[in-house]
Design a protein around this motif. Structure first.
Motif, PDB file in Angstrom:
ATOM      1  N   LYS A 171      16.674 -27.230   8.082  1.00 20.71           N
ATOM      2  CA  LYS A 171      18.019 -27.441   8.621  1.00 20.71           C
ATOM      3  C   LYS A 171      17.937 -27.858  10.098  1.00 20.71           C
ATOM      4  O   LYS A 171      18.676 -28.744  10.540  1.00 20.71           O
ATOM      5  N   ALA A 172      17.022 -27.255  10.845  1.00 21.52           N
ATOM      6  CA  ALA A 172      16.847 -27.601  12.260  1.00 21.52           C
ATOM      7  C   ALA A 172      16.389 -29.053  12.413  1.00 21.52           C
ATOM      8  O   ALA A 172      16.849 -29.768  13.310  1.00 21.52           O
ATOM      9  N   VAL A 173      15.496 -29.497  11.530  1.00 15.88           N
ATOM     10  CA  VAL A 173      15.036 -30.897  11.557  1.00 15.88           C
ATOM     11  C   VAL A 173      16.228 -31.823  11.294  1.00 15.88           C
ATOM     12  O   VAL A 173      16.401 -32.840  11.976  1.00 15.88           O
ATOM     13  N   LEU A 174      17.055 -31.471  10.323  1.00 19.68           N
ATOM     14  CA  LEU A 174      18.237 -32.287  10.029  1.00 19.68           C
ATOM     15  C   LEU A 174      19.180 -32.331  11.230  1.00 19.68           C
ATOM     16  O   LEU A 174      19.721 -33.391  11.564  1.00 19.68           O
ATOM     17  N   ASN A 175      19.380 -31.187  11.875  1.00 13.12           N
ATOM     18  CA  ASN A 175      20.243 -31.149  13.056  1.00 13.12           C
ATOM     19  C   ASN A 175      19.676 -32.018  14.177  1.00 13.12           C
ATOM     20  O   ASN A 175      20.421 -32.701  14.883  1.00 13.12           O
ATOM     21  N   GLU A 176      18.358 -31.994  14.348  1.00 14.37           N
ATOM     22  CA  GLU A 176      17.690 -32.849  15.340  1.00 14.37           C
ATOM     23  C   GLU A 176      17.961 -34.318  15.041  1.00 14.37           C
ATOM     24  O   GLU A 176      18.287 -35.098  15.934  1.00 14.37           O
ATOM     25  N   MET A 177      17.791 -34.685  13.772  1.00 19.63           N
ATOM     26  CA  MET A 177      17.972 -36.079  13.369  1.00 19.63           C
ATOM     27  C   MET A 177      19.424 -36.522  13.513  1.00 19.63           C
ATOM     28  O   MET A 177      19.702 -37.694  13.693  1.00 19.63           O
ATOM     29  N   ASN A 178      20.319 -35.562  13.475  1.00 24.32           N
ATOM     30  CA  ASN A 178      21.736 -35.844  13.617  1.00 24.32           C
ATOM     31  C   ASN A 178      22.060 -36.326  15.031  1.00 24.32           C
ATOM     32  O   ASN A 178      23.135 -36.846  15.274  1.00 24.32           O
ATOM     33  N   HIS A 179      21.128 -36.145  15.958  1.00 26.31           N
ATOM     34  CA  HIS A 179      21.314 -36.594  17.345  1.00 26.31           C
ATOM     35  C   HIS A 179      20.449 -37.824  17.651  1.00 26.31           C
ATOM     36  O   HIS A 179      20.219 -38.144  18.808  1.00 26.31           O
ATOM     37  N   SER A 180      20.001 -38.487  16.608  1.00 28.74           N
ATOM     38  CA  SER A 180      19.174 -39.685  16.762  1.00 28.74           C
ATOM     39  C   SER A 180      19.995 -40.805  17.398  1.00 28.74           C
ATOM     40  O   SER A 180      21.192 -40.910  17.166  1.00 28.74           O
ATOM     41  N   GLN A 206      21.580 -40.862  11.914  1.00 33.11           N
ATOM     42  CA  GLN A 206      22.628 -39.848  12.126  1.00 33.11           C
ATOM     43  C   GLN A 206      23.470 -39.676  10.874  1.00 33.11           C
ATOM     44  O   GLN A 206      23.722 -38.567  10.422  1.00 33.11           O
ATOM     45  N   GLU A 207      23.900 -40.795  10.322  1.00 31.53           N
ATOM     46  CA  GLU A 207      24.775 -40.772   9.148  1.00 31.53           C
ATOM     47  C   GLU A 207      24.073 -40.131   7.944  1.00 31.53           C
ATOM     48  O   GLU A 207      24.641 -39.279   7.264  1.00 31.53           O
ATOM     49  N   ARG A 208      22.838 -40.552   7.704  1.00 34.24           N
ATOM     50  CA  ARG A 208      22.107 -40.022   6.541  1.00 34.24           C
ATOM     51  C   ARG A 208      21.766 -38.543   6.722  1.00 34.24           C
ATOM     52  O   ARG A 208      21.838 -37.770   5.766  1.00 34.24           O
ATOM     53  N   SER A 209      21.405 -38.140   7.934  1.00 32.48           N
ATOM     54  CA  SER A 209      21.089 -36.723   8.150  1.00 32.48           C
ATOM     55  C   SER A 209      22.356 -35.876   8.015  1.00 32.48           C
ATOM     56  O   SER A 209      22.310 -34.777   7.459  1.00 32.48           O
ATOM     57  N   GLN A 210      23.495 -36.392   8.484  1.00 32.60           N
ATOM     58  CA  GLN A 210      24.754 -35.655   8.340  1.00 32.60           C
ATOM     59  C   GLN A 210      25.132 -35.511   6.870  1.00 32.60           C
ATOM     60  O   GLN A 210      25.600 -34.458   6.447  1.00 32.60           O
ATOM     61  N   LYS A 211      24.900 -36.555   6.089  1.00 33.44           N
ATOM     62  CA  LYS A 211      25.186 -36.475   4.646  1.00 33.44           C
ATOM     63  C   LYS A 211      24.337 -35.388   3.988  1.00 33.44           C
ATOM     64  O   LYS A 211      24.817 -34.640   3.134  1.00 33.44           O
ATOM     65  N   PHE A 259      23.860 -27.997   3.070  1.00 30.36           N
ATOM     66  CA  PHE A 259      24.220 -26.869   3.923  1.00 30.36           C
ATOM     67  C   PHE A 259      25.702 -26.965   4.266  1.00 30.36           C
ATOM     68  O   PHE A 259      26.064 -27.101   5.430  1.00 30.36           O
ATOM     69  N   PRO A 260      26.581 -26.878   3.265  1.00 32.88           N
ATOM     70  CA  PRO A 260      28.011 -27.108   3.523  1.00 32.88           C
ATOM     71  C   PRO A 260      28.632 -26.095   4.480  1.00 32.88           C
ATOM     72  O   PRO A 260      29.649 -26.388   5.094  1.00 32.88           O
ATOM     73  N   GLU A 261      27.998 -24.945   4.639  1.00 26.75           N
ATOM     74  CA  GLU A 261      28.548 -23.948   5.558  1.00 26.75           C
ATOM     75  C   GLU A 261      28.159 -24.233   6.997  1.00 26.75           C
ATOM     76  O   GLU A 261      28.619 -23.577   7.906  1.00 26.75           O
TER      77      GLU A 261
END
Length: 93
Positions: free
Chosen positions: A61-70, A76-81, A87-89
């Motif tokens: 989840k932390a890796v995804l959050n990191e990528m969300n700030h690419s 960004q879009e794909r990591s947010q998806k 992790f809908p919560e």
């Protein structure tokens, strides 16, 4: 109320690991090194033979959050998806 740790079932975990690894354009070996686990662990996760620990899910989840700030909008879009799907919560970052 304590925060609940995400619990993903198979085949969700397999899909999440594979999709994230592909988004990062990493081999299983490279992705294992990025998360600090053995290659065989990634292989077992992707093939549905083993569940990641709560700590490993937190790292994913932390890796995804990191990528969300690419700086790349597509990343960004794909990591947010992936965050929304698995992790809908998750709180918006």
């Amino acid at each position: 109320m304590p925060r609940k740790t995400a619990v993903l079932e198979q085949p969700q975990v397999s899909n999440l690991v594979r999709e994230l690894r592909q988004l990062m354009a990493l081999s299983q070996e490279q992705f294992a090194a990025r998360l600090g686990v053995a290659y065989s662990t990634i292989n077992r996760w992707e093939n549905g033979h083993m569940q990641p620990s709560p700590l490993a899910l937190k790292q994913i989840k932390a890796v995804l959050n990191e990528m969300n700030h690419s700086p790349m909008a597509e990343v960004q879009e794909r990591s947010q998806k992936l965050l929304d799907k698995y992790f809908p919560e998750a709180e918006p970052s």
